[in-house]
Design a protein around this motif. Sequence first.
Motif, short mmCIF file in Angstrom:
data_model
loop_
_atom_site.label_atom_id
_atom_site.label_comp_id
_atom_site.label_asym_id
_atom_site.label_seq_id
_atom_site.Cartn_x
_atom_site.Cartn_y
_atom_site.Cartn_z
N HIS A 301 122.41 6.56 -31.38
CA HIS A 301 122.59 7.25 -30.11
C HIS A 301 121.89 6.48 -29.01
O HIS A 301 121.00 5.67 -29.25
CB HIS A 301 122.02 8.67 -30.17
CG HIS A 301 122.65 9.54 -31.21
ND1 HIS A 301 122.19 9.58 -32.52
CD2 HIS A 301 123.70 10.40 -31.14
CE1 HIS A 301 122.94 10.44 -33.20
NE2 HIS A 301 123.86 10.94 -32.40
N GLU A 306 119.23 12.86 -28.99
CA GLU A 306 120.59 13.14 -29.45
C GLU A 306 120.67 13.15 -30.97
O GLU A 306 121.47 13.89 -31.55
CB GLU A 306 121.55 12.11 -28.87
CG GLU A 306 121.70 12.16 -27.37
CD GLU A 306 122.57 11.04 -26.83
OE1 GLU A 306 123.64 11.35 -26.27
OE2 GLU A 306 122.19 9.85 -26.97
N ILE A 311 119.03 19.36 -26.67
CA ILE A 311 119.11 18.94 -25.27
C ILE A 311 117.82 19.38 -24.60
O ILE A 311 117.56 20.58 -24.46
CB ILE A 311 120.33 19.54 -24.54
CG1 ILE A 311 121.62 19.06 -25.18
CG2 ILE A 311 120.30 19.15 -23.06
CD1 ILE A 311 122.88 19.64 -24.55
#
Length: 459
Positions: A301, A306, A311
């Motif tokens: 990533h 990620e 998030i």
Amino acid sequence: CDLTWRPLEQNNWTNLLMKSPDCPQMPPCDFKAEEYKVRAHCFGCSFVTYYNKPVCLTQGYMQWLWDTDGRRYLDLFAGIATVSVGHCHPKVTEAAEKQLRCLWHTSNIYMTTPLHEYTEKLTAHLPDQLKVVYLTNSGSEANDLAMLMARLHTGNFDIITFRGSYHGGSPQTLGLTSYAAYKYPIANGFGCHTTMCPDVFRGLWGGSHCRDSPVQTIRQCSCDPGCCQANNMYIEQLKEVLASSVPSRIAGFFGEPIQGVGGAVQYPKNYLKEAYKLVRERGGVCIADEVQTGFGRTGSHFWGFEGHGVIPDMVTMAKGIANGFPMGAVITTQEIANSFAKGIHFNTFSGSPLACTIASSVLDTIREDGTQQTSATVGTYLLTELAKLREKYEIIGDVRGKGLQIGVEMVKDKESRAPLPAEAISQIFEDVKDMGVLIGKGGGTCIPKIHLFTLIDVA
């Protein structure tokens, strides 16, 4: 290079590493470094050097460095995880030279085209809600700013991070940094708390399939598929900190997706997902410190968070952001940014046209040169080969990491997992440097861990 390891008498570590007589030579390099003709001596300086015989460097090109004697080194430490696309990369160098002839500095009371273009390009690599950018000059400054923003937004003060973490050396971030070697005997760290680092090799709990890596630990476990007892126990430790050490409402949680200075420590796969949920339930925001893991270094990533399926509310970054040019950033949501607008935030040097041009060229080069894929491909190969050495040598306790953020933990023996003495690590470092390879080390003086950080094609 093939190494021969010899059994030693107790505490006789100085001859631990014996070089094989048929050690291969450094691979060829088409670039010819300039001869260094000036001879100078450093004295009265205060700096840290890894080596008994320090290396004085004069020039670099891609994965190579040269010292004052014209000797070439393969750089596997990348300026402490900072040189993200190669020393003096031609594309980045050309962009910097062009901007130097155009505009260096205005301060951020003015908009400039490099600033606007770069922030648009950078935020395109992040989730949609993370679109507000604050540029800084370093990772410490970025984390310092993120602490302030978290406290202002939540109205709370207390922040939690991992033991063994490093988040900077400023007066505020020293509170987050959980490392005795970086601490000074002065008051610091008000409102900063630590929870147990979920280290599945050295920690209290671990197993054979805990982490997201091509290589797992040598520890065994009886967990059913999809379950991880180690993760559950480390989450219980976080719950204990939340129940006993902080108020019912907190400001935030700082976490590196892979602990960097602490020794490329990887957590159980679901740890950050569960930790973020607990922190948000108590009013806190979650900050991902991507200073070392960002910009494709982990291979799978572009950002380390990620890989954990989370998030964050804020992302801090520096180091590889501009390939060694001083720069950092905090990226957050509009909601948090609105809370921060209660006062004037001003930074004379942040977001200069020169810095933004260089950082923008770095993003272009990562894409055009495929360095993220290189990190995944070469890193997986290197991890797999290092794991073979772990099986062969008793003093290699653990091999871990993703992409080209790799840690090798050295031990006296695998059964005890007791740390290899510092003098043995120093000798290994000296010998590897004399072979023409530069690597890093971390984990403190009591837990020696070798670091390999690079995005450069080392095939």
